[in-house]
Design an enzyme around this catalytic site. Sequence first.
Site, PDB file in Angstrom:
ATOM      1  N   LYS A  13       0.827  -1.213   0.000  1.00 52.26           N
ATOM      2  CA  LYS A  13       0.000   0.000   0.000  1.00 52.26           C
ATOM      3  C   LYS A  13       0.858   1.259   0.000  1.00 52.26           C
ATOM      4  O   LYS A  13       0.603   2.193  -0.745  1.00 52.26           O
ATOM      5  CB  LYS A  13      -0.899   0.044   1.250  1.00 52.26           C
ATOM      6  CG  LYS A  13      -1.865  -1.107   1.380  1.00 52.26           C
ATOM      7  CD  LYS A  13      -2.771  -0.922   2.605  1.00 52.26           C
ATOM      8  CE  LYS A  13      -2.050  -1.009   3.939  1.00 52.26           C
ATOM      9  NZ  LYS A  13      -1.526  -2.349   4.267  1.00 52.26           N
ATOM     10  N   ARG A  88      -9.525   0.687   8.991  1.00 53.72           N
ATOM     11  CA  ARG A  88      -8.999  -0.627   9.296  1.00 53.72           C
ATOM     12  C   ARG A  88     -10.051  -1.516   9.944  1.00 53.72           C
ATOM     13  O   ARG A  88      -9.810  -2.701  10.174  1.00 53.72           O
ATOM     14  CB  ARG A  88      -7.919  -0.349  10.299  1.00 53.72           C
ATOM     15  CG  ARG A  88      -6.713  -1.160  10.503  1.00 53.72           C
ATOM     16  CD  ARG A  88      -5.756  -1.438   9.454  1.00 53.72           C
ATOM     17  NE  ARG A  88      -4.458  -1.761   9.988  1.00 53.72           N
ATOM     18  CZ  ARG A  88      -3.337  -1.140   9.676  1.00 53.72           C
ATOM     19  NH1 ARG A  88      -3.358  -0.139   8.840  1.00 53.72           N
ATOM     20  NH2 ARG A  88      -2.206  -1.543  10.182  1.00 53.72           N
ATOM     21  N   ARG A 127      11.734  -7.128   5.593  1.00 55.49           N
ATOM     22  CA  ARG A 127      11.605  -5.675   5.434  1.00 55.49           C
ATOM     23  C   ARG A 127      12.396  -4.941   6.525  1.00 55.49           C
ATOM     24  O   ARG A 127      12.417  -5.349   7.668  1.00 55.49           O
ATOM     25  CB  ARG A 127      10.124  -5.302   5.539  1.00 55.49           C
ATOM     26  CG  ARG A 127       9.838  -3.819   5.364  1.00 55.49           C
ATOM     27  CD  ARG A 127       8.460  -3.597   4.815  1.00 55.49           C
ATOM     28  NE  ARG A 127       7.474  -3.375   5.868  1.00 55.49           N
ATOM     29  CZ  ARG A 127       6.213  -3.027   5.608  1.00 55.49           C
ATOM     30  NH1 ARG A 127       5.776  -2.910   4.374  1.00 55.49           N
ATOM     31  NH2 ARG A 127       5.377  -2.840   6.606  1.00 55.49           N
ATOM     32  N   ARG A 160      11.344  -3.096  12.249  1.00 50.68           N
ATOM     33  CA  ARG A 160      10.351  -2.485  13.126  1.00 50.68           C
ATOM     34  C   ARG A 160      10.020  -3.423  14.284  1.00 50.68           C
ATOM     35  O   ARG A 160      10.048  -4.628  14.126  1.00 50.68           O
ATOM     36  CB  ARG A 160       9.066  -2.199  12.335  1.00 50.68           C
ATOM     37  CG  ARG A 160       9.051  -0.825  11.697  1.00 50.68           C
ATOM     38  CD  ARG A 160       7.966  -0.657  10.656  1.00 50.68           C
ATOM     39  NE  ARG A 160       6.662  -1.185  11.032  1.00 50.68           N
ATOM     40  CZ  ARG A 160       5.592  -1.134  10.232  1.00 50.68           C
ATOM     41  NH1 ARG A 160       5.690  -0.568   9.035  1.00 50.68           N
ATOM     42  NH2 ARG A 160       4.447  -1.642  10.616  1.00 50.68           N
TER      43      ARG A 160
HETATM   44  P1  ADP Z   1       1.032  -2.376   8.171  1.00 47.22           P
HETATM   45  O1  ADP Z   1       2.392  -2.532   7.632  1.00 47.22           O
HETATM   46  O2  ADP Z   1       0.586  -3.460   9.099  1.00 47.22           O
HETATM   47  O3  ADP Z   1       0.007  -2.008   7.133  1.00 47.22           O
HETATM   48  P2  ADP Z   1       0.823   0.224   9.430  1.00 47.22           P
HETATM   49  O4  ADP Z   1       2.099   0.965   9.301  1.00 47.22           O
HETATM   50  O5  ADP Z   1      -0.321   0.626   8.601  1.00 47.22           O
HETATM   51  O6  ADP Z   1       1.177  -1.293   9.247  1.00 47.22           O
HETATM   52  O7  ADP Z   1       0.346   0.235  10.954  1.00 47.22           O
HETATM   53  C1  ADP Z   1       1.176  -0.183  12.007  1.00 47.22           C
HETATM   54  C2  ADP Z   1       0.347  -0.330  13.270  1.00 47.22           C
HETATM   55  O8  ADP Z   1      -0.271   0.908  13.601  1.00 47.22           O
HETATM   56  C3  ADP Z   1      -0.803  -1.303  13.187  1.00 47.22           C
HETATM   57  O9  ADP Z   1      -0.389  -2.634  13.436  1.00 47.22           O
HETATM   58  C4  ADP Z   1      -1.749  -0.788  14.270  1.00 47.22           C
HETATM   59  O10 ADP Z   1      -1.287  -1.111  15.564  1.00 47.22           O
HETATM   60  C5  ADP Z   1      -1.586   0.711  14.123  1.00 47.22           C
HETATM   61  N1  ADP Z   1      -2.575   1.288  13.165  1.00 47.22           N
HETATM   62  C6  ADP Z   1      -2.283   1.894  11.973  1.00 47.22           C
HETATM   63  N2  ADP Z   1      -3.404   2.313  11.361  1.00 47.22           N
HETATM   64  C7  ADP Z   1      -4.432   1.951  12.164  1.00 47.22           C
HETATM   65  C8  ADP Z   1      -5.844   2.087  12.086  1.00 47.22           C
HETATM   66  N3  ADP Z   1      -6.437   2.687  11.039  1.00 47.22           N
HETATM   67  N4  ADP Z   1      -6.581   1.585  13.103  1.00 47.22           N
HETATM   68  C9  ADP Z   1      -6.021   0.999  14.177  1.00 47.22           C
HETATM   69  N5  ADP Z   1      -4.699   0.824  14.317  1.00 47.22           N
HETATM   70  C10 ADP Z   1      -3.893   1.301  13.332  1.00 47.22           C
END
Ligand code: ADP
Length: 213
Positions: A13, A88, A127, A160
């Site tokens: 994404k 989400r 990653r 991470r």
């Molecule tokens: P990913 O690589 O899993 O898509 P993100 O960078 O989007 O990871 O998000 C990392 C973390 O931040 C998620 O695992 C969650 O804990 C939190 N997070 C991000 N966006 C949301 C959201 N829209 N709702 C709830 N938690 C979120």
Amino acid sequence: MKLILLGAPGAGKGTVAKLLTKIDGSVQISTGDILRAAVAAGTELGKQAKAAMNAGELVSDDLIMGIMGERLKEDDCKNGYLLDGFPRTIPQAEALKVLLADMGETLDAVVNIDVERDVILDRLTTRRTCEDCGEIYNVKSKPPKEEGKCDKCGGAVVQRDDETETAISNRLDVYNEQTAPLAGFYEKEGMLLTVAATSSDSVINAIKERIGI
Ligand code: ADP
Ligand code: ZN
């Protein structure tokens, strides 16, 4: 353009969003990036989000809607936005619908980037991310020129906290339970575009075709 990018962690994404911003000046809005910046800065928001994030769980819908309610009203959203990692959950999608209606805005499409679980597992465990600027690397396919050091800013390139094998597997389960149902939600709204994540170019082309640019 105004898009939601849906897809499991590691579906690409963020990469697709970055490429799309170059087409028409839309901004990428990543709730994950906003939260990680808050954790790094040690703000109140960061303190509230940290434990859930490290465990691969979701941060509360209220916290996220507070952030996004503000963010979508900022000036740079005028040229469009690419929502990366938001919504989400179904409650977030419902709340976003109300928010957009209040602002008099409509989305162009919801893009669901589809990838198999083993491809994702492999991508995420390899990653690496720059601590300072967020640039993404991969130990197999895109290592930094100098090990552990960002090509762009010289920052430390690290794994991470939520990219250990246990946290990743948990994030995928959380995705399947709480986020995957959004595809059905947006399908009903007539907004869903599902694309196979064969390459970022093919995803971009499918999007261009759909929204006519
Ligand atoms: P990913 O690589 O899993 O898509 P993100 O960078 O989007 O990871 O998000 C990392 C973390 O931040 C998620 O695992 C969650 O804990 C939190 N997070 C991000 N966006 C949301 C959201 N829209 N709702 C709830 N938690 C979120
Ligand atoms: Zn960097």
